[in-house]
Design an enzyme around this catalytic site. Structure first.
Site, PDB file in Angstrom:
ATOM      1  N   ARG A   1      -1.628   6.038  -3.133  1.00 46.15           N
ATOM      2  CA  ARG A   1      -0.812   4.993  -1.947  1.00 46.15           C
ATOM      3  C   ARG A   1      -0.050   4.200  -2.170  1.00 46.15           C
ATOM      4  O   ARG A   1       0.835   3.951  -2.793  1.00 46.15           O
ATOM      5  CB  ARG A   1      -1.731   5.277  -0.564  1.00 46.15           C
ATOM      6  CG  ARG A   1      -0.650   5.733   0.548  1.00 46.15           C
ATOM      7  CD  ARG A   1      -1.313   3.516   0.933  1.00 46.15           C
ATOM      8  NE  ARG A   1      -2.217   3.370   1.042  1.00 46.15           N
ATOM      9  CZ  ARG A   1      -1.719   1.760   0.912  1.00 46.15           C
ATOM     10  NH1 ARG A   1      -0.581   1.085   1.092  1.00 46.15           N
ATOM     11  NH2 ARG A   1      -3.277   0.741   1.111  1.00 46.15           N
TER      12      ARG A   1
ATOM     13  N   HIS B   1      -6.910  -7.013  -3.607  1.00 53.49           N
ATOM     14  CA  HIS B   1      -5.879  -6.679  -5.025  1.00 53.49           C
ATOM     15  C   HIS B   1      -6.093  -7.858  -6.036  1.00 53.49           C
ATOM     16  O   HIS B   1      -7.383  -9.013  -5.894  1.00 53.49           O
ATOM     17  CB  HIS B   1      -4.614  -7.299  -4.074  1.00 53.49           C
ATOM     18  CG  HIS B   1      -3.992  -6.272  -3.670  1.00 53.49           C
ATOM     19  ND1 HIS B   1      -2.919  -4.973  -4.284  1.00 53.49           N
ATOM     20  CD2 HIS B   1      -4.117  -5.706  -2.167  1.00 53.49           C
ATOM     21  CE1 HIS B   1      -3.175  -3.672  -3.214  1.00 53.49           C
ATOM     22  NE2 HIS B   1      -3.776  -4.551  -1.982  1.00 53.49           N
TER      23      HIS B   1
ATOM     24  N   CYS C   1       2.190  -4.858  -3.544  1.00 54.22           N
ATOM     25  CA  CYS C   1       2.729  -4.843  -1.873  1.00 54.22           C
ATOM     26  C   CYS C   1       4.369  -4.998  -2.134  1.00 54.22           C
ATOM     27  O   CYS C   1       4.670  -5.873  -2.389  1.00 54.22           O
ATOM     28  CB  CYS C   1       2.250  -4.978  -0.728  1.00 54.22           C
ATOM     29  SG  CYS C   1       2.614  -4.894   0.872  1.00 54.22           S
TER      30      CYS C   1
ATOM     31  N   ASN D   1      -4.397  -3.447  -6.634  1.00 55.42           N
ATOM     32  CA  ASN D   1      -5.250  -3.451  -6.269  1.00 55.42           C
ATOM     33  C   ASN D   1      -6.381  -3.447  -7.447  1.00 55.42           C
ATOM     34  O   ASN D   1      -6.632  -3.429  -8.522  1.00 55.42           O
ATOM     35  CB  ASN D   1      -5.909  -1.800  -5.502  1.00 55.42           C
ATOM     36  CG  ASN D   1      -4.873  -2.221  -4.354  1.00 55.42           C
ATOM     37  OD1 ASN D   1      -3.985  -0.911  -4.312  1.00 55.42           O
ATOM     38  ND2 ASN D   1      -5.593  -2.109  -3.327  1.00 55.42           N
TER      39      ASN D   1
HETATM   40  P1  HMG Z   1      12.185   0.219  12.233  1.00 56.10           P
HETATM   41  O1  HMG Z   1      13.412   0.203  11.336  1.00 56.10           O
HETATM   42  O2  HMG Z   1      12.667  -1.162  12.665  1.00 56.10           O
HETATM   43  O3  HMG Z   1      11.974   1.527  12.276  1.00 56.10           O
HETATM   44  O4  HMG Z   1      10.956   0.333  10.688  1.00 56.10           O
HETATM   45  P2  HMG Z   1      12.461   2.306  13.644  1.00 56.10           P
HETATM   46  O5  HMG Z   1      11.643   2.680  14.521  1.00 56.10           O
HETATM   47  O6  HMG Z   1      13.802   1.247  14.183  1.00 56.10           O
HETATM   48  O7  HMG Z   1      13.249   3.278  12.721  1.00 56.10           O
HETATM   49  C1  HMG Z   1      14.731   3.124  12.154  1.00 56.10           C
HETATM   50  C2  HMG Z   1      14.886   4.387  11.086  1.00 56.10           C
HETATM   51  O8  HMG Z   1      13.843   4.382  10.666  1.00 56.10           O
HETATM   52  C3  HMG Z   1      14.786   5.544  12.382  1.00 56.10           C
HETATM   53  O9  HMG Z   1      15.876   6.333  11.192  1.00 56.10           O
HETATM   54  C4  HMG Z   1      13.201   6.430  12.548  1.00 56.10           C
HETATM   55  O10 HMG Z   1      13.797   7.580  12.562  1.00 56.10           O
HETATM   56  C5  HMG Z   1      13.056   6.212  11.276  1.00 56.10           C
HETATM   57  P3  HMG Z   1      17.797   6.405  11.148  1.00 56.10           P
HETATM   58  O11 HMG Z   1      17.703   7.118  12.915  1.00 56.10           O
HETATM   59  O12 HMG Z   1      17.622   5.685  10.704  1.00 56.10           O
HETATM   60  O13 HMG Z   1      17.493   7.523  10.761  1.00 56.10           O
HETATM   61  N1  HMG Z   1      11.323   5.849  10.972  1.00 56.10           N
HETATM   62  C6  HMG Z   1      10.941   6.683  10.247  1.00 56.10           C
HETATM   63  N2  HMG Z   1      10.447   7.539   9.290  1.00 56.10           N
HETATM   64  C7  HMG Z   1       9.869   8.107   9.380  1.00 56.10           C
HETATM   65  N3  HMG Z   1       8.205   8.371   9.606  1.00 56.10           N
HETATM   66  C8  HMG Z   1       8.036   7.272   9.912  1.00 56.10           C
HETATM   67  C9  HMG Z   1       9.186   6.749  10.593  1.00 56.10           C
HETATM   68  N4  HMG Z   1       9.541   5.645  11.651  1.00 56.10           N
HETATM   69  C10 HMG Z   1      10.845   5.320  11.791  1.00 56.10           C
HETATM   70  N5  HMG Z   1       6.901   7.214  10.237  1.00 56.10           N
HETATM   71  C11 HMG Z   1       8.358   1.441  10.549  1.00 56.10           C
HETATM   72  C12 HMG Z   1       9.539   0.166  10.917  1.00 56.10           C
HETATM   73  C13 HMG Z   1       7.259   0.815  10.723  1.00 56.10           C
HETATM   74  C14 HMG Z   1       8.836   2.759   9.932  1.00 56.10           C
HETATM   75  C15 HMG Z   1       9.653   0.386   8.774  1.00 56.10           C
HETATM   76  O14 HMG Z   1       8.425  -0.939   8.932  1.00 56.10           O
HETATM   77  C16 HMG Z   1       8.498   1.228   7.963  1.00 56.10           C
HETATM   78  O15 HMG Z   1       8.243   2.276   7.704  1.00 56.10           O
HETATM   79  N6  HMG Z   1       7.052  -0.513   7.397  1.00 56.10           N
HETATM   80  C17 HMG Z   1       6.450   0.507   6.344  1.00 56.10           C
HETATM   81  C18 HMG Z   1       6.407  -0.489   5.459  1.00 56.10           C
HETATM   82  C19 HMG Z   1       4.542  -0.276   4.652  1.00 56.10           C
HETATM   83  O16 HMG Z   1       5.257   1.581   4.329  1.00 56.10           O
HETATM   84  N7  HMG Z   1       4.400  -1.202   3.549  1.00 56.10           N
HETATM   85  C20 HMG Z   1       3.729  -0.417   2.852  1.00 56.10           C
HETATM   86  C21 HMG Z   1       1.810  -0.088   3.446  1.00 56.10           C
HETATM   87  S1  HMG Z   1       0.585  -1.333   3.730  1.00 56.10           S
HETATM   88  C22 HMG Z   1       0.462  -1.984   2.806  1.00 56.10           C
HETATM   89  O17 HMG Z   1       0.234  -2.142   1.524  1.00 56.10           O
HETATM   90  C23 HMG Z   1      -0.598  -2.668   3.196  1.00 56.10           C
HETATM   91  C24 HMG Z   1      -2.137  -2.416   2.590  1.00 56.10           C
HETATM   92  O18 HMG Z   1      -2.186  -1.873   1.654  1.00 56.10           O
HETATM   93  C25 HMG Z   1      -3.225  -4.113   2.952  1.00 56.10           C
HETATM   94  C26 HMG Z   1      -2.903  -4.751   1.920  1.00 56.10           C
HETATM   95  O19 HMG Z   1      -3.385  -4.906   1.254  1.00 56.10           O
HETATM   96  O20 HMG Z   1      -2.457  -6.031   2.841  1.00 56.10           O
HETATM   97  C27 HMG Z   1      -2.942  -1.503   3.840  1.00 56.10           C
HETATM   98 MG    MG Z   2      -3.526  -2.974   0.132  1.00 53.43          MG
END
Ligand code: HMG
Ligand code: MG
Length: 305
Positions: free
Chosen positions: A15, A209, A240, A249
C-alpha cells in the site's frame, strides 16, 4: 534498557510502497507479493486502499487485489479507507480490517484528503462506527507527527490531541507517521511521551519513513519507551505523493535484522522476506533499497560463484 520481548511488524509495502511508484504494478504481481510476505511470517499486510483513483491511481485495483488473495489463517490484510464510499468498497471486498487516516498538521490534511483535521474526524467517525458494527477492526494513522512539509515542526501536544480523538472514535491502534522521515530519536521520544499521556503505549505503533536515514534509530528509541508495533515496507518501497521529498518507509528487512540482533521475536524469516523484496524490486526494475537485502544478495552471489 528493557526492550519488548516481541514486536509485531506491519507490512505496508503493497500500500504505502506501491501507492508512490510511478509505474503501476499489476494486480497479479501485487497478489503474489502479498502471498510471499505472508509466507515470510508477516501477520499484518496492508493490501491497498479504497481512495479516489483520481488521487492515487496506483491503488485503483485494490478490490481485484483483495479478491485474488488466498488468505492465510492468522494473517490480516487491512486497507486504507478515507470516507464512507471507501468503507463501502472495503465491505464489498470482504476486507478484514481497515485503516483510517488524518494528520497532525492542517496543511497536510488538506493536501492529502481535501479537508481540515476537524472535518476528517467527521468523516472518520461514521466509518469506524460502521466498521465496528460489522465486526471489522479499524486502525488509525496520524501523518506529520514530527514535521509537516508545508508547516514545519509539529508540537508533540498537537499529535497527542489527534491521537486521543482517534482513540475515542474507536481505533484499536494508533500509528504515528513520521511522513517525511525528518525525526531524530529525542524528538520521536518527546512525541511518544506526549501521546502516551492520552493513549496507552501498548496501543501505539511507529510508522517511520527513512528519508534522512533515521528510521532504525527512531525505532530503537521507540522500543525503549515500550512501543512494540512498527510499520515498514519490504525493499524500502514507498513514500507519499503529497509529501514532496519523502522517500520510502523504513525497509522491513532492515527492521527485522535489527530486531533479530536485539533478540526480539517477530515470527518473520529474513531470507523469505528478502526474497519477497527481490521479487517486487525485479517487477519495478530496480534494486531493493534495503541495505540488509543488498548485503544478503551480495552474499548469495559470492556463494553462487
Ligand atoms: P475529494 O475530491 O474532496 O472527494 O477527495 P469528493 O467527496 O468531493 O468526491 C470527488 C470524487 O471522488 C467523486 O467522483 C467521488 O465519487 C470520488 P466523481 O463524482 O468526481 O466521479 N470518491 C471516491 N472514489 C473512490 N473511493 C473513494 C472516494 N471518495 C470519493 N473512497 C478524498 C477526498 C478523501 C476521496 C481524496 O482526497 C482521497 O482519496 N485522498 C486519499 C489520498 C491518499 O490515499 N493518500 C495516501 C494515503 S495516506 C498516507 O500515505 C500516509 C500514511 O502512510 C502515514 C504517513 O506516512 O504519514 C498512512
Ligand atoms: Mg506512510
Amino acid at each position: 534498557m528493557r526492550l519488548p520481548a516481541t514486536v509485531r511488524m506491519v507490512e505496508v509495502g503493497p500500500r504505502d510502497g506501491l501507492q508512490n511508484e510511478a509505474q503501476i504494478i499489476s494486480a497479479p504481481t501485487k497478489i503474489a507479493l502479498i502471498h510471499r510476505l505472508a509466507e515470510a511470517g508477516l501477520t499484518t499486510i496492508e493490501a491497498g486502499s479504497f481512495v479516489s483513483p483520481k488521487w492515487i491511481p496506483q491503488m485503483a485495483d485494490t478490490a481485484a487485489v483483495v479478491a485474488g488473495l488466498q488468505r492465510s489463517p492468522g494473517v490480516t490484510y487491512p486497507v486504507l479507507v478515507p470516507n464512507m464510499k471507501g468503507f463501502e468498497g472495503a465491505l464489498a471486498a470482504h476486507c478484514d480490517e481497515i485503516a483510517v487516516f488524518t494528520a497532525a498538521s492542517e496543511s497536510f490534511s488538506r493536501r492529502n484528503t481535501n479537508c481540515s483535521i476537524a472535518e476528517s474526524y467527521a468523516r472518520i467517525a461514521p466509518v469506524v462506527a460502521a466498521a465496528r458494527a460489522h465486526g471489522i477492526r479499524a486502525r488509525g494513522y496520524i501523518s506529520t507527527v514530527i514535521d509537516c512539509p508545508y508547516e514545519g515542526p509539529i508540537a508533540p501536544g498537537a499529535v497527542a490531541v489527534v491521537a486521543a480523538r482517534l482513540w475515542e472514535l474507536g481505533c484499536y491502534e494508533i500509528s504515528l507517521g513520521d511522513t517525511i522521515g525528518t525525526g531524530t530519536p529525542q524528538r520521536i521520544q518527546s512525541m511518544i511521551e506526549a501521546v502516551a499521556d492520552k493513549v496507552p503505549v501498548a496501543k501505539l505503533a511507529g510508522h517511520y519513513h527513512d528519508t534522512y536515514g533515521q528510521a532504525l534509530a527512531n525505532i530503537l528509541a521507540s522500543l525503549e519507551l515500550g512501543i512494540a508495533v512498527f510499520d515498514s515496507s519490504v525493499a524500502g518501497l514507498g513514500g507519499c505523493p503529497y509529501a514532496p521529498g519523502a522517500t520510502g518507509n523504513v525497509a522491513s528487512e532492515d527492521v527485522l535484522y535489527m530486531l533479530d540482533g536485539l533478540g526480539i521475536e517477530s515470527g518473520i524469516e529474513l531470507a523469505k522476506l528478502a526474497a519477497a523484496g527481490r521479487f517486487v524490486s525485479a517487477a519495478l526494475g530496480r534494486e531493493p533499497q534495503s541495505k540488509v537485502a543488498r548485503a544478503l544478495a551480495a552474499k548469495l552471489a559470492i556463494k553462487g560463484k
